[in-house]
Design a protein around this motif. Sequence first.
Motif, mmCIF file in Angstrom:
data_model
loop_
_atom_site.group_PDB
_atom_site.id
_atom_site.type_symbol
_atom_site.label_atom_id
_atom_site.label_comp_id
_atom_site.label_asym_id
_atom_site.label_seq_id
_atom_site.Cartn_x
_atom_site.Cartn_y
_atom_site.Cartn_z
ATOM 1 N N ILE A 61 0.845 -1.193 0.000
ATOM 2 C CA ILE A 61 0.000 0.000 0.000
ATOM 3 C C ILE A 61 0.881 1.244 0.000
ATOM 4 O O ILE A 61 1.621 1.514 0.952
ATOM 5 C CB ILE A 61 -0.921 0.009 1.239
ATOM 6 C CG1 ILE A 61 -1.745 -1.294 1.281
ATOM 7 C CG2 ILE A 61 -1.836 1.241 1.205
ATOM 8 C CD1 ILE A 61 -2.411 -1.514 2.612
ATOM 9 N N LEU A 62 0.802 1.993 -1.085
ATOM 10 C CA LEU A 62 1.510 3.279 -1.205
ATOM 11 C C LEU A 62 0.521 4.397 -0.879
ATOM 12 O O LEU A 62 -0.547 4.477 -1.493
ATOM 13 C CB LEU A 62 2.056 3.450 -2.620
ATOM 14 C CG LEU A 62 2.567 4.864 -2.975
ATOM 15 C CD1 LEU A 62 3.800 5.215 -2.154
ATOM 16 C CD2 LEU A 62 2.844 4.964 -4.473
ATOM 17 N N THR A 63 0.867 5.245 0.084
ATOM 18 C CA THR A 63 0.041 6.411 0.390
ATOM 19 C C THR A 63 0.820 7.675 0.097
ATOM 20 O O THR A 63 2.027 7.758 0.383
ATOM 21 C CB THR A 63 -0.406 6.413 1.869
ATOM 22 O OG1 THR A 63 0.747 6.484 2.718
ATOM 23 C CG2 THR A 63 -1.190 5.170 2.203
ATOM 24 N N VAL A 64 0.140 8.650 -0.484
ATOM 25 C CA VAL A 64 0.739 9.976 -0.749
ATOM 26 C C VAL A 64 -0.318 11.022 -0.395
ATOM 27 O O VAL A 64 -1.513 10.736 -0.361
ATOM 28 C CB VAL A 64 1.182 10.118 -2.222
ATOM 29 C CG1 VAL A 64 2.349 9.211 -2.527
ATOM 30 C CG2 VAL A 64 0.022 9.844 -3.168
ATOM 31 N N PRO A 65 0.111 12.255 -0.136
ATOM 32 C CA PRO A 65 -0.857 13.295 0.233
ATOM 33 C C PRO A 65 -1.855 13.570 -0.890
ATOM 34 O O PRO A 65 -1.510 13.617 -2.058
ATOM 35 C CB PRO A 65 0.015 14.532 0.507
ATOM 36 C CG PRO A 65 1.373 13.969 0.822
ATOM 37 C CD PRO A 65 1.507 12.744 -0.013
ATOM 38 N N ALA A 66 -3.118 13.736 -0.479
ATOM 39 C CA ALA A 66 -4.154 14.104 -1.447
ATOM 40 C C ALA A 66 -3.996 15.565 -1.830
ATOM 41 O O ALA A 66 -3.468 16.378 -1.066
ATOM 42 C CB ALA A 66 -5.535 13.851 -0.850
ATOM 43 N N ASP A 67 -4.430 15.907 -3.035
ATOM 44 C CA ASP A 67 -4.423 17.285 -3.493
ATOM 45 C C ASP A 67 -5.758 17.922 -3.116
ATOM 46 O O ASP A 67 -6.791 17.586 -3.714
ATOM 47 C CB ASP A 67 -4.211 17.336 -5.008
ATOM 48 C CG ASP A 67 -4.055 18.757 -5.533
ATOM 49 O OD1 ASP A 67 -4.266 19.697 -4.749
ATOM 50 O OD2 ASP A 67 -3.731 18.919 -6.723
ATOM 51 N N PRO A 68 -5.781 18.821 -2.149
ATOM 52 C CA PRO A 68 -7.060 19.388 -1.704
ATOM 53 C C PRO A 68 -7.747 20.221 -2.771
ATOM 54 O O PRO A 68 -8.954 20.459 -2.697
ATOM 55 C CB PRO A 68 -6.663 20.258 -0.493
ATOM 56 C CG PRO A 68 -5.219 20.571 -0.713
ATOM 57 C CD PRO A 68 -4.639 19.377 -1.403
ATOM 58 N N GLU A 69 -6.991 20.666 -3.792
ATOM 59 C CA GLU A 69 -7.570 21.472 -4.855
ATOM 60 C C GLU A 69 -7.872 20.657 -6.096
ATOM 61 O O GLU A 69 -8.293 21.199 -7.113
ATOM 62 C CB GLU A 69 -6.622 22.626 -5.219
ATOM 63 C CG GLU A 69 -6.338 23.560 -4.051
ATOM 64 C CD GLU A 69 -5.412 24.688 -4.442
ATOM 65 O OE1 GLU A 69 -5.006 24.723 -5.618
ATOM 66 O OE2 GLU A 69 -5.095 25.530 -3.570
ATOM 67 N N GLY A 70 -7.621 19.342 -5.998
ATOM 68 C CA GLY A 70 -7.840 18.475 -7.162
ATOM 69 C C GLY A 70 -9.306 18.201 -7.431
ATOM 70 O O GLY A 70 -10.165 18.330 -6.589
#
Length: 454
Positions: A445-454
């Motif tokens: 499981i790879l987690t990366v920060p979500a883009d809040p403006e996406g």
Amino acid sequence: MSGAILAHARSDQHDRLLDVQEPLAGLHLRCGGELPGTIAVPELLSLTRQVRLTGLPVAGMVGAQDGSDAIAMWVEAEPDGPGCAIRIRSWRATPLIAEEGAIAEQRRAETDRHLAELTAWLDSGQRVMAVTTDVPELAGVAAAMQGGAGRSWTDFLAPENVTHAQPLHWRLLDGAPVTVPGSSRDWRVTLIPQMRPGFEPEGFELLLLSDQAPAVGEPAPLPAPVAARRGLVGRDLAPVLQQPIARIVANAETIRTRLAGPLPDAYADYAGEIASAGKLLLSLLEDMADLEVVEDEGFATTADSIDLAEVARQAVGILGVRAREKDITLDAPPCGPEAPALAEFRRVLQILLNLIGNAIRYSPEKSRISVNVSSEGAHVCAIVSDEGPGLSPEQQARVFEKFERLGRSGDGGSGLGLYISRRLARAMGGDLGVESMPGQGARFILTVPADPEG
């Protein structure tokens, strides 16, 4: 080239196919494209983009992968309003087993196209015709190259450690480290020839790549100990060794597949062993160079706005042939809702290629590997699930350690891939973990920060 036209197509100023006939229409859809939609065959996209930017007609062989076949088609493209008119005059489908070396080169070219930060199109004499980049750091050199159209690209991107008159033969410059004015990063070029069978290249696609993240804001001077530690493998050794080893592998594959002529089985097997050993050396060089990068005190990544689901689909596409060779079903995230994230594109692709490649290597034949994407609060996740032997709790605790291979031998691994991948994930503000039970497969499981403006 004369002959009947097999198919017509038309693209617009955004390189989207608007009108297209079979067999190109079917190939475009099977490569993940839509109608209308951006051209999904990478080499065809590059060719039409060149025509659109230069305003000059271009013709040449274009390669693509269509399931278990390698496609070679002769394409003619010319300006048509803001876009291009495209004609297909020949179409050849060959089983992949007979085109393995060419397909490997095609996969490498596709990966480099995804990672390139500047693309230029050159004529047969390696003179600049058109340039494009969206990286602010490269705006100056791109403007200089565009303003100096007609001059050799080496006037703007000087090859390092080369004293011979320019331009050298393109094969000697492919993969060469170059100096980019105003940039402190290490750069290299990839030259992709536009070939016509039996002739010298009619032109080239130049890709400018760096294995280092761009600086954020004004670059701060490095502390003396970091500046002095340039990295023996990544900076000095790898660039010198990669090109000749790659040539050895390519020549050995040509011999092994008998593309150069008839050969006894024993000698073809020897050539296969040479190619396998060369690929192992290249993989080890890449791992050692990456290890130096991620362990450097000054290492940082760039927060690009990416669609994690699209990056995952690209990784699946690159490794699809390898999965089919083992009769493994490889499922990509379905097209649909995006998974916007803030992470460095090339590093996310690198991690996913490592995870999927490991799953293929250790999964049994006729099994299934699935790549899915989900959202979890402030993060988005890419999950690679396999039906392999699984990992015990003790193995899960060790699998991300440096040089850890869990007792495996002879599989060609260095024991660095997962260690480097976790370091990269954490440098991007995410993480990499595993869930598994012996005999029940594994989920990385790879987690990366979500883009809040996406």
